[in-house]
Design an enzyme around this catalytic site. Structure first.
Site, PDB file in Angstrom:
ATOM      1  N   LYS A  56      -3.309  -2.772   8.280  1.00 37.29           N
ATOM      2  CA  LYS A  56      -3.331  -4.242   8.320  1.00 37.29           C
ATOM      3  C   LYS A  56      -2.439  -4.777   7.214  1.00 37.29           C
ATOM      4  CE  LYS A  56      -6.116  -6.365  11.283  1.00 37.29           C
ATOM      5  NZ  LYS A  56      -5.386  -6.913  12.410  1.00 37.29           N
TER       6      LYS A  56
ATOM      7  N   ASP B  17       0.886  -1.164   0.000  1.00 38.62           N
ATOM      8  CA  ASP B  17       0.000   0.000   0.000  1.00 38.62           C
ATOM      9  C   ASP B  17       0.919   1.209   0.000  1.00 38.62           C
ATOM     10  OD1 ASP B  17      -1.573   2.148   0.650  1.00 38.62           O
ATOM     11  OD2 ASP B  17      -2.625   1.163   2.312  1.00 38.62           O
TER      12      ASP B  17
ATOM     13  N   TYR C  63       0.926   0.260  15.012  1.00 44.55           N
ATOM     14  CA  TYR C  63       0.005  -0.034  13.926  1.00 44.55           C
ATOM     15  C   TYR C  63       0.168   0.928  12.761  1.00 44.55           C
ATOM     16  CZ  TYR C  63      -4.109  -0.734  11.192  1.00 44.55           C
ATOM     17  OH  TYR C  63      -4.936  -0.983  10.139  1.00 44.55           O
TER      18      TYR C  63
END
Ligand code: F6R
Ligand code: MG
Ligand code: MG
Length: 370
Positions: A236, A12, A233
């Site tokens: 995902k 991404d 984080y």
């Protein structure tokens, strides 16, 4: 011709808009760069996307973990990040966790599924790409393909793989692995695989004495955990998988059949929710409703001396319409739980949390209960 390496490397590097989709300029950038290597480093390539993830599918003869192939992918993601920054795409460079390439793309942010094998007379190969979920989302479908006789009729009636398969299972928290055999160790395997946030299938192998070489994988899944790489984080780790099919392996339809059941996976909004995974055609590979629901795309190819004959958009089939309908119904049902478990993930699995702050504010107000 020697062995072929099939590499699917994804990252991404910016969403359009938000975390929903990949901008066409990023795909164009990747295509231009890969075209320069066709006939040189690469035999063939195909660029695609699922949700906000840019996907590079490549065939070559450099073997797995090749510095040149990984370096090529890294440079393309860097170039695409540059384009994403110019367009101010959302989270530009999100999965580019390291500053400089050091020989292997593993542990640097992008996800990788690669395997080297001898191309058969007919070599159907399927790439699965998921967005808004984690590697463990592949446990159930891969288990079903290669170990569940209620999914794969061939396990029962095809003498070529009646003996079953060998699974390589990783403990992604402890960084350990174990090889297990199905059907002999089915129950023990399921004890691990059901805990999908920790134990994930990495590869599947034929058994010795079967039709295919026992040291050449027939399926591989990306198992990168962005959380563990970055220690915080940053999205995902939307997984991918590559699966070979037919003659001594599950048929194409047996490889796709598990997705007729839209199982629950974790991910979705802020990587912190359970929801159904929807099998979709490429045109629907965008995550909009509550940043999802999680979805999976399947592109199929025949290999011809490493050339990618395809893709065929396999979930475009109306045969998956019921799975889609069911998934949407489940999505409505899950969403109505709002911030409650089991829609929201349990505390230790959430990727975003305000709990420490909430606890800090309440610490003097908690009273002992006798
Ligand atoms: C999940 C995902 C999105 C984001 C969400 C919040 O994998 O990518 O659901 O987590 O859109 O994103 P930020 O914090 O960037 O506003
Ligand atoms: Mg994103
Ligand atoms: Mg993504």
């Amino acid at each position: 011709m020697g062995k072929i390496t099939f590499s699917l490397i994804k990252a991404d590097v910016g969403g359009w808009p938000g975390h929903s989709k990949v901008h066409p300029e990023l795909i164009k950038t990747a295509e231009e760069e890969l075209a320069k290597e066709k006939g040189k480093l690469l035999i063939d390539y195909h660029v695609t996307s699922c949700g906000d993830d840019l996907q590079l599918i490549m065939t070559h003869q450099q073997g797995v973990d090749s510095k040149d192939i990984h370096g090529l992918a890294w440079n393309i993601f860097e170039k695409a990040t540059g384009v994403a920054k110019k367009l101010k795409l959302y989270g530009a460079g999100q999965d580019m966790l390291k500053d400089a390439f050091s020989g292997n793309i593993r542990g640097m942010g992008p996800g990788i599924a690669e395997m080297e094998f001898t191309e058969r007379k007919g070599e159907p190969i399927i790439t699965f790409m998921m967005d808004k979920t984690e590697p463990g989302a592949f446990n159930l479908p891969i288990y079903r393909m290669f170990a569940d006789p209620f999914n794969t009729a061939g396990l029962v009636i095809d003498p070529n793989f009646h003996a079953g398969f060998k699974f390589e299972i990783w403990d992604i928290k402890e960084h350990k692995r174990v090889f297990m055999n199905a059907p002999e160790e089915m129950y023990e395997m399921l004890a691990l695989l059901g805990a999908k946030s920790r134990y994930v299938i990495k590869r599947v192998y034929p058994k010795s004495g079967e039709k295919l070489p026992e040291d050449e994988p027939v399926a591989v899944i990306s198992t990168e955990k962005l959380f563990q790489i970055a220690k915080k984080y940053i999205g995902k780790d939307d997984p991918v998988a590559v699966v070979r099919a037919q003659s001594g392996l599950p048929a194409l339809g047996e490889v796709l059949e598990p997705f007729a059941f839209p199982h629950l996976v974790s991910g979705w909004m802020r990587g912190s929710h359970n929801g159904p995974i929807i099998p979709v055609a490429q045109k629907d590979a965008m995550c909009t409703r509550f940043d999802g629901p999680p979805r999976v795309v399947a592109l199929g190819f025949q290999l011809a001396e490493g050339k990618l004959v395809g893709p065929v958009d396999l979930f475009a089939d109306v045969g998956f319409d019921n799975a889609r309908r069911k998934a949407l119904e489940i999505a409505d049902y899950m969403r109505r739980h709002g911030p409650f478990e089991p829609h929201r993930l349990p505390l230790e699995e959430m990727e975003y949390t305000t709990l420490p702050k909430v606890m800090e504010r309440l610490k003097d107000r908690f009273e002992k209960v006798e």
